[in-house]
Write an enzyme that holds these catalytic residues in place. Structure first.
Site, PDB file in Angstrom:
ATOM      1  N   HIS A   1      10.008 -14.010   1.575  1.00  0.00           N
ATOM      2  CA  HIS A   1      10.111 -13.773   0.328  1.00  0.00           C
ATOM      3  C   HIS A   1      11.509 -14.439  -0.042  1.00  0.00           C
ATOM      4  O   HIS A   1      12.507 -13.924   0.179  1.00  0.00           O
ATOM      5  CB  HIS A   1      10.480 -12.119   0.185  1.00  0.00           C
ATOM      6  CG  HIS A   1      11.041 -11.845  -1.016  1.00  0.00           C
ATOM      7  ND1 HIS A   1      10.192 -11.167  -1.849  1.00  0.00           N
ATOM      8  CD2 HIS A   1      12.314 -12.005  -1.682  1.00  0.00           C
ATOM      9  CE1 HIS A   1      11.209 -10.592  -2.927  1.00  0.00           C
ATOM     10  NE2 HIS A   1      12.240 -11.279  -2.742  1.00  0.00           N
TER      11      HIS A   1
ATOM     12  N   ASN B   1       7.012  -2.910   3.729  1.00  0.00           N
ATOM     13  CA  ASN B   1       8.056  -2.263   3.226  1.00  0.00           C
ATOM     14  C   ASN B   1       7.631  -0.557   2.831  1.00  0.00           C
ATOM     15  O   ASN B   1       7.599  -0.116   1.706  1.00  0.00           O
ATOM     16  CB  ASN B   1       8.728  -2.840   2.022  1.00  0.00           C
ATOM     17  CG  ASN B   1       7.711  -3.237   0.813  1.00  0.00           C
ATOM     18  OD1 ASN B   1       6.524  -3.219   1.043  1.00  0.00           O
ATOM     19  ND2 ASN B   1       8.304  -3.187  -0.432  1.00  0.00           N
TER      20      ASN B   1
ATOM     21  N   LEU C   1       0.907  -1.294   0.080  1.00  0.00           N
ATOM     22  CA  LEU C   1      -0.072  -0.040   0.011  1.00  0.00           C
ATOM     23  C   LEU C   1       0.809   1.392   0.250  1.00  0.00           C
ATOM     24  O   LEU C   1       0.481   2.341  -0.354  1.00  0.00           O
ATOM     25  CB  LEU C   1      -1.045   0.069   1.165  1.00  0.00           C
ATOM     26  CG  LEU C   1      -2.358  -0.854   1.081  1.00  0.00           C
ATOM     27  CD1 LEU C   1      -3.089  -0.560   2.460  1.00  0.00           C
ATOM     28  CD2 LEU C   1      -3.125  -0.636  -0.024  1.00  0.00           C
ATOM     29  N   ARG C   2       2.068   1.230   0.370  1.00  0.00           N
ATOM     30  CA  ARG C   2       3.164   2.310   0.288  1.00  0.00           C
ATOM     31  C   ARG C   2       2.661   3.530   1.271  1.00  0.00           C
ATOM     32  O   ARG C   2       3.231   4.414   0.975  1.00  0.00           O
ATOM     33  CB  ARG C   2       3.228   2.786  -1.178  1.00  0.00           C
ATOM     34  CG  ARG C   2       3.301   1.957  -2.294  1.00  0.00           C
ATOM     35  CD  ARG C   2       4.380   1.234  -2.236  1.00  0.00           C
ATOM     36  NE  ARG C   2       4.699   0.451  -3.465  1.00  0.00           N
ATOM     37  CZ  ARG C   2       5.556  -0.808  -3.484  1.00  0.00           C
ATOM     38  NH1 ARG C   2       6.006  -1.252  -2.308  1.00  0.00           N
ATOM     39  NH2 ARG C   2       5.782  -1.341  -4.600  1.00  0.00           N
TER      40      ARG C   2
ATOM     41  N   ASP D   1       0.410  -9.692  -4.765  1.00  0.00           N
ATOM     42  CA  ASP D   1       1.608  -9.069  -4.499  1.00  0.00           C
ATOM     43  C   ASP D   1       1.524  -7.595  -5.331  1.00  0.00           C
ATOM     44  O   ASP D   1       2.326  -7.310  -5.908  1.00  0.00           O
ATOM     45  CB  ASP D   1       2.890  -9.783  -5.123  1.00  0.00           C
ATOM     46  CG  ASP D   1       4.241  -9.116  -5.171  1.00  0.00           C
ATOM     47  OD1 ASP D   1       4.211  -8.165  -4.114  1.00  0.00           O
ATOM     48  OD2 ASP D   1       5.279  -9.530  -5.629  1.00  0.00           O
TER      49      ASP D   1
ATOM     50  N   ASN E   1       9.625  -9.174  -9.174  1.00  0.00           N
ATOM     51  CA  ASN E   1      10.391  -9.985  -8.301  1.00  0.00           C
ATOM     52  C   ASN E   1       9.640 -10.953  -7.510  1.00  0.00           C
ATOM     53  O   ASN E   1       8.614 -10.384  -6.643  1.00  0.00           O
ATOM     54  CB  ASN E   1      11.035  -8.956  -7.405  1.00  0.00           C
ATOM     55  CG  ASN E   1      11.778 -10.003  -6.303  1.00  0.00           C
ATOM     56  OD1 ASN E   1      11.777 -11.129  -6.160  1.00  0.00           O
ATOM     57  ND2 ASN E   1      12.714  -9.388  -5.573  1.00  0.00           N
TER      58      ASN E   1
ATOM     59  N   ASP F   1       9.078  -8.617   3.096  1.00  0.00           N
ATOM     60  CA  ASP F   1       8.843  -8.793   1.650  1.00  0.00           C
ATOM     61  C   ASP F   1       9.584  -7.678   1.037  1.00  0.00           C
ATOM     62  O   ASP F   1       9.421  -6.573   1.434  1.00  0.00           O
ATOM     63  CB  ASP F   1       7.437  -9.004   1.303  1.00  0.00           C
ATOM     64  CG  ASP F   1       7.351  -9.121  -0.004  1.00  0.00           C
ATOM     65  OD1 ASP F   1       7.703 -10.343  -0.461  1.00  0.00           O
ATOM     66  OD2 ASP F   1       6.963  -8.233  -0.647  1.00  0.00           O
TER      67      ASP F   1
HETATM   68  O1  DOR Z   1       7.936  -7.180  -7.689  1.00  0.00           O
HETATM   69  C1  DOR Z   1       7.991  -7.126  -6.509  1.00  0.00           C
HETATM   70  N1  DOR Z   1       7.713  -5.928  -5.875  1.00  0.00           N
HETATM   71  N2  DOR Z   1       8.201  -7.905  -5.740  1.00  0.00           N
HETATM   72  C2  DOR Z   1       8.408  -8.029  -4.459  1.00  0.00           C
HETATM   73  O2  DOR Z   1       9.030  -8.684  -3.664  1.00  0.00           O
HETATM   74  C3  DOR Z   1       8.410  -6.649  -3.695  1.00  0.00           C
HETATM   75  C4  DOR Z   1       7.537  -5.544  -4.543  1.00  0.00           C
HETATM   76  C5  DOR Z   1       7.542  -4.235  -4.186  1.00  0.00           C
HETATM   77  O3  DOR Z   1       7.463  -3.851  -3.001  1.00  0.00           O
HETATM   78  O4  DOR Z   1       7.780  -3.301  -5.286  1.00  0.00           O
HETATM   79 ZN    ZN Z   2       8.239 -10.574  -2.288  1.00  0.00          ZN
END
Ligand code: DOR
Ligand code: ZN
Length: 451
Positions: free
Chosen positions: A187, A102, A71-72, A326, A299, A160
């Site tokens: 992860h 994160n 959600l940033r 994700d 990722n 993650d």
């Molecule tokens: O593609 C990804 N983006 N994989 C992750 O594990 C983290 C995520 C992100 O936070 O941007």
């Molecule tokens: Zn991840």
């Protein structure tokens, strides 16, 4: 839109509730925000105190649950906010989402968790369940105060975006989390095998001149984690599995009776590394002008058809327990750059369901199983009484038209992340109505597009 002071009667739809083994035409009655009844009784019996939603030809299920959303917010609100992210969730049919830690600052202490919960409840669109960081600052060096995080309401722990690379720290994390009754959501990515890696290792990476990311970078850490789960008795959840070898390791762990679960994303279940060549995965051996599309950079990376086939089989047989998005929104400038510079991630809350519904349309996974992996299975993972239409449970409902044709247009998505490899792609099936706690939060017919 329905008048929420009244009850709601959803009539004429095919009701699929895997938590109760229901799959039949039925009327769904909601009163005071909770499930009243799923009944075969005809519409005429519904009293005047219900707003009637006619969903003939559509499917009615418990609200979808996503255990893996970025959600940033706080800190990177230019990428997504709790408001835009939960709006995107509602449009995608999700009534519960779990927010990855994160953020900036990261969700490694009770203050940040409380702020996220407060903001989510002010917005009030869907249920937001925060995930706490495993390590302080997600630096992978020292465990966060997991007891404090648990008391603040996290549903599990994850770094993650990054793995817990140190096996001893992972061992400790599994031990502490098991004392708290919560999962470690790792992860899996062995850093030494992914230095400078850009996409799946193989002929396409070679053709494009991009550094490869082998399956074994994932599966070797999954195997390590499984052994540490056995050693500690902890609850292990593996995020976004992408490689056939990882599935084999998880299948063996389950056969040993270990407390191990795993998720797969819509993109890893449906797309391959040929998409990095451009032209939407049409691989005729030629590098086209659409190659190096940074919206395909994720990722773990998009893998081969063999991996996709293994994932689908594992989803069908339950080795992969659940579908998780994700959803990883980024700023335009994070993707408007070279493939090497681009951030990893796909914004997919609003396309997730249509993507995985394609597995049903081509008879790879049955509709009830697909719905189970997005409702009852994540509810079981969370240990919560959601993802069900049982009498008395909260009325979280998703309604979709399985045959509706539509084209993905990022400018119409509610998420601030406009990067998806599916832009311009024709999809079949779409969520038309989402109900959270008895309130209609998304109605495709009544709500004007945003953006
Ligand atoms: O593609 C990804 N983006 N994989 C992750 O594990 C983290 C995520 C992100 O936070 O941007
Ligand atoms: Zn991840």
């Amino acid at each position: 839109m329905a008048d929420n002071s009244k009850g709601i009667a959803i009539v004429g739809g095919r009701v699929i509730d895997p938590s109760q083994d229901i799959d039949r035409l039925a009327t769904v009655l909601i009163k005071d925000g909770v499930m009243e009844e799923v009944t075969a009784k005809p519409l005429a019996k519904a009293p005047d105190s219900y707003d009637v939603i006619d969903v003939a030809g559509q499917v009615v299920t418990p609200g979808f649950i996503d255990v893996h959303t970025h959600l940033r917010d706080p800190g990177e609100e230019h990428k997504e906010t709790i408001e835009t992210g939960t709006m995107a969730a509602a449009r995608g049919g999700f009534t519960t989402i779990c927010a990855m830690p994160n953020t900036v600052p990261c969700q490694d202490n009770a203050n940040v968790i409380e702020a996220v919960l407060k903001r989510a409840s002010e917005v009030g669109l869907v249920r937001v369940l925060p995930i706490g960081a495993i390590t302080v600052g997600r630096h992978g060096e020292q465990l966060a105060d997991m007891a404090e995080l648990a008391a603040a309401g996290v549903i599990g722990f994850s770094d993650d975006g990054d793995p817990v690379a140190d096996p001893n720290l992972m061992r400790q994390a599994l031990s502490y989390a098991s004392g708290l009754g919560l999962p470690i959501m790792n992860h899996p990515q062995e850093p030494a095998l992914t230095r400078g890696a850009q996409m799946n290792e193989g002929p396409i990476a070679n053709r494009l001149g991009l550094t490869g990311w082998p399956n074994e970078a994932e599966s070797s850490m999954v195997a390590r984690d499984v052994e540490l789960a056995a050693l500690t008795g902890g609850r292990l959840h593996e995020c976004h599995i992408s490689a056939r070898q990882s599935i084999d390791a998880i299948r063996r762990a389950k056969e040993r009776g270990l407390n191990v679960t795993a998720e797969a994303t819509p993109h890893h279940l449906t797309l391959t590394d040929t998409w990095v060549l451009g032209e939407h995965g049409d691989d005729n051996g030629v590098v086209r002008s659409g190659a190096y599309d940074t919206s395909t950079k994720v990722n773990p990376p998009l893998r081969t058809q063999d991996d996709v086939d293994a994932l689908i089989e594992a989803l069908a047989d339950g080795t992969i327990d659940l579908i998780a998005t994700d959803h990883a929104p980024h700023a335009i400038t994070d993707k408007l750059c070279t493939y090497q510079e681009a951030a990893n991630g796909i914004a997919n809350l609003e396309t997730a369901f249509a993507s995985v519904l394609s597995l049903h349309h081509r008879d790879a996974v049955s509709l009830p199983v697909l719905i189970e992996r997005m409702t009852a299975a994540p509810a079981r993972f969370l240990g919560m009484d959601i993802g069900t239409m049982k009498k008395g449970s909260t009325a979280d409902i998703t309604i979709f038209n399985p045959d509706l044709d539509w084209t993905v247009d990022p400018s119409e998505m509610a998420t601030l992340g406009k990067h998806t490899p599916l832009a311009g792609t024709q999809m079949k099936g779409r969520v038309t109505t989402t109900i959270f706690g008895g309130k209609v939060i998304w109605d495709i017919a009544a709500v004007a597009p945003i953006g």
